[in-house]
Enzyme design. Structure first.
Site, PDB file in Angstrom:
ATOM      1  N   LYS A 249       0.388  -6.471  -2.594  1.00  0.00           N
ATOM      2  CA  LYS A 249       1.462  -6.238  -1.663  1.00  0.00           C
ATOM      3  C   LYS A 249       1.612  -6.848  -1.492  1.00  0.00           C
ATOM      4  O   LYS A 249       3.553  -6.935  -1.380  1.00  0.00           O
ATOM      5  CB  LYS A 249       1.289  -4.929  -0.761  1.00  0.00           C
ATOM      6  CG  LYS A 249       0.016  -5.374   0.475  1.00  0.00           C
ATOM      7  CD  LYS A 249       1.248  -4.259   1.117  1.00  0.00           C
ATOM      8  CE  LYS A 249       0.111  -4.804   2.962  1.00  0.00           C
ATOM      9  NZ  LYS A 249      -1.165  -5.111   3.771  1.00  0.00           N
TER      10      LYS A 249
ATOM     11  N   HIS B 161      -9.670  -4.430   8.956  1.00  0.00           N
ATOM     12  CA  HIS B 161      -8.568  -5.653   8.638  1.00  0.00           C
ATOM     13  C   HIS B 161      -8.135  -6.125  10.199  1.00  0.00           C
ATOM     14  O   HIS B 161      -7.808  -4.626  10.897  1.00  0.00           O
ATOM     15  CB  HIS B 161      -7.458  -4.442   7.971  1.00  0.00           C
ATOM     16  CG  HIS B 161      -6.502  -5.644   7.772  1.00  0.00           C
ATOM     17  ND1 HIS B 161      -6.048  -6.033   8.765  1.00  0.00           N
ATOM     18  CD2 HIS B 161      -5.874  -6.057   5.768  1.00  0.00           C
ATOM     19  CE1 HIS B 161      -4.582  -6.989   7.746  1.00  0.00           C
ATOM     20  NE2 HIS B 161      -4.200  -6.568   6.439  1.00  0.00           N
TER      21      HIS B 161
ATOM     22  N   GLU C 114      -9.812  -9.399   1.947  1.00  0.00           N
ATOM     23  CA  GLU C 114      -8.227  -9.125   0.938  1.00  0.00           C
ATOM     24  C   GLU C 114      -7.749 -10.428   1.784  1.00  0.00           C
ATOM     25  O   GLU C 114      -6.353  -9.764   2.356  1.00  0.00           O
ATOM     26  CB  GLU C 114      -8.048  -7.416   1.447  1.00  0.00           C
ATOM     27  CG  GLU C 114      -9.440  -6.684   0.977  1.00  0.00           C
ATOM     28  CD  GLU C 114      -9.687  -5.258   2.128  1.00  0.00           C
ATOM     29  OE1 GLU C 114      -8.493  -5.479   2.431  1.00  0.00           O
ATOM     30  OE2 GLU C 114      -9.802  -4.456   1.439  1.00  0.00           O
TER      31      GLU C 114
HETATM   32  C1  LIG Z   1      -1.695  -5.927   4.183  1.00  0.00           C
HETATM   33  C2  LIG Z   1      -3.615  -5.716   3.770  1.00  0.00           C
HETATM   34  C3  LIG Z   1      -3.973  -6.791   3.555  1.00  0.00           C
HETATM   35  C4  LIG Z   1      -2.905  -8.221   3.316  1.00  0.00           C
HETATM   36  O1  LIG Z   1      -2.741  -8.637   5.091  1.00  0.00           O
HETATM   37  P1  LIG Z   1      -2.334  -9.475   4.973  1.00  0.00           P
HETATM   38  O2  LIG Z   1      -1.844 -10.086   5.916  1.00  0.00           O
HETATM   39  O3  LIG Z   1      -1.135 -10.799   4.476  1.00  0.00           O
HETATM   40  O4  LIG Z   1      -3.419 -11.032   4.548  1.00  0.00           O
HETATM   41  C5  LIG Z   1      -5.005  -6.821   2.898  1.00  0.00           C
HETATM   42  N1  LIG Z   1      -5.911  -5.681   2.996  1.00  0.00           N
HETATM   43  C6  LIG Z   1      -4.831  -4.394   3.770  1.00  0.00           C
HETATM   44  C7  LIG Z   1      -5.440  -3.018   3.270  1.00  0.00           C
HETATM   45  C8  LIG Z   1      -3.765  -4.329   3.780  1.00  0.00           C
HETATM   46  O5  LIG Z   1      -3.454  -2.981   4.074  1.00  0.00           O
END
Ligand SMILES: *Cc1c(COP(=O)(O)O)cnc(C)c1O
Length: 440
Positions: free
Chosen positions: A90, A218, A289
């Protein structure tokens, strides 16, 4: 882009030379990057004559340096060697970035059918994808089941019933709540099971005969406090133990995203690595991620000054200017609204002078002329910078550039007011290792 051959699942092994070259010279390749990016920007803007060009020829455009993505990967390997990155699509679904990351052996974090489809079309094995969205659309779950994308997250009971109905063979990750108060974009208000609910969720999963293979968290995008990672790792350990008591054999921990590309990455990674080793024995697989970490610094955008208004302060006897660009917060500067970014304007071309990477473009120069910088739509919210200063007088027809525009920019651009949301990317590659992988 033509789909390419199915890629191997194994990790691409970085050569010793690659890692060695990174040691002691963290800016390896950065000088070459400046040269290549500067050249790409210059040749493009010099070829445009705003008085005769076709409609849209003067549109904003990106220069993307795939070498920078590659350097970030080396940085990741060096500091978080145990953690296998699954790039968060994304953040910037740029096809060349995805291709490079695929060649580097990374996995992918997808949150929708479209993202899953984009990654699968590149020939990626579905086992390299995690559908990391705890609240999924039913038809997308059916799609994931049919495509064989088994790894997915959940954080509530309804999602377990949904999974039981549509994809009983899924490999589930229980997403837990974290303390994200120190992060730029808080996510825990929306997602994550609190630790007083995890036992019930695991019991329900057990009674539905679903397979829970790990824990995900996260800490929030743009996380600034390494302690948040330590706490989340400890909480994940607690849930692993809870799961073991219920007869689950969890084997994977997903530490999510939120890693920043700035200097805080190394200390953060050191703290995270140490706590992973403290709480999780080596046989537990650890994935992450990262999104912004890979791409934030890899893209530069150039914008055309379409109009200018001078503002005279009669009492002070000063003149400042309002500059109107052909891109704004409804376009590639959507990151200002959605991601709390503060893009820094610099002069690319002023009259006949190309000032990329020159002090006069705005770096540390004594402020002489005050500006505010606006987007092209009719909305007052469309402001890129409410106050900045350049030593030069910028006119209509000049160009500005902004660095670090790779994360959460073009992916969330809209077509509001009839302005285009599709922008060109001129690719450069400042690392031979990346060029070789991409056969450039
Ligand atoms: C948006 C998102 C990410 C990526 O976050 P960054 O700040 O760009 O590293 C990873 N995992 C999930 C579930 C997310 O919603």
């Amino acid at each position: 882009m033509a789909p390419f051959a199915r890629l191997p699942t194994e990790e691409y092994h970085l050569s010793y030379k690659d890692l060695k070259s990174l040691d002691g010279t963290p800016d390896h390749g950065a000088a070459k990057a400046k040269r290549l990016i500067g050249h790409a920007l210059k040749s493009r803007v010099e070829a445009i004559d705003q008085d005769t060009c076709q409609v849209g020829d003067e549109d904003a455009f990106f220069v993307g340096d795939l070498g920078e993505v590659y350097r970030q990967h080396l940085r990741w390997k060096k500091n978080l060697g145990r953690v296998k990155p699954h790039y968060a699509v994304k953040c910037n679904p740029d096809p060349q970035v995805l291709r490079l990351l695929a060649e580097l052996g990374n996995g992918f974090d997808c949150a929708s059918k479209t993202e899953i489809e984009q990654v699968l079309k590149m020939g990626i094995d579905p086992e390299r994808i995690i559908y990391a969205q705890p609240c999924k659309t039913k038809s997308y779950v059916r799609y994931a089941a049919q495509a064989g994308v088994k790894q997915m997250t959940f954080d509530n009971a309804d999602e377990l019933y949904k999974t039981k109905q549509l994809f009983p063979g899924a490999q589930l990750f229980l997403r837990i709540l974290t303390d994200d108060s120190a992060s730029l974009c808080r996510l825990s208000q929306k997602f994550g099971a609190s630790l007083d609910t995890t036992a019930d969720l695991l019991e329900l999963a057990r009674s539905l005969d679903l397979d829970v293979v790990g824990v995900a968290f996260h800490v929030g995008s743009g996380a600034s406090d390494p302690k948040a990672f330590v706490k989340a790792v400890q909480d994940a350990r607690f849930v692993f133990d809870q799961a073991a008591q219920l007869g689950f054999d969890m084997h994977t921990l997903d530490v999510g995203g939120g890693f920043t590309a700035d200097d805080s990455f190394e200390p953060m990674a050191a703290v995270l690595s140490a706590s992973l080793d403290d709480y999780f024995p080596p046989h537990v697989r650890v994935i992450a991620e990262p999104g912004r970490f890979y791409v934030a610094t890899a893209f530069t955008i150039a914008c055309h000054v379409i109009a200018r208004r001078s503002v005279t302060d009669a009492t002070l006897g000063t003149t400042s200017y309002m500059l109107y660009l052909n891109d704004g917060v409804y376009g590639n500067f959507s990151s200002i609204i959605f991601d709390h970014q503060h893009p820094v304007p610099r002069i690319l071309k002023c009259g006949d002078d190309v000032l990329y990477d020159a002090r006069r473009s705005g770096y540390d120069s004594p402020s002489q002329v005050e500006y505010s910088i606006w987007g092209p739509t009719c909305d007052g919210i469309d402001v890129i910078s409410s106050s900045c200063a350049f030593p030069d007088v910028v006119n209509t027809g000049d160009w500005l550039y902004f660095e670090d525009m790779g994360a959460y920019t073009k992916c969330s651009a809209t077509r509001f007011n009839g302005f285009s949301d599709c922008h060109d990317v001129v690719y450069v590659c400042s690392e031979p290792g990346a060029s070789a992988l991409l056969e450039l």
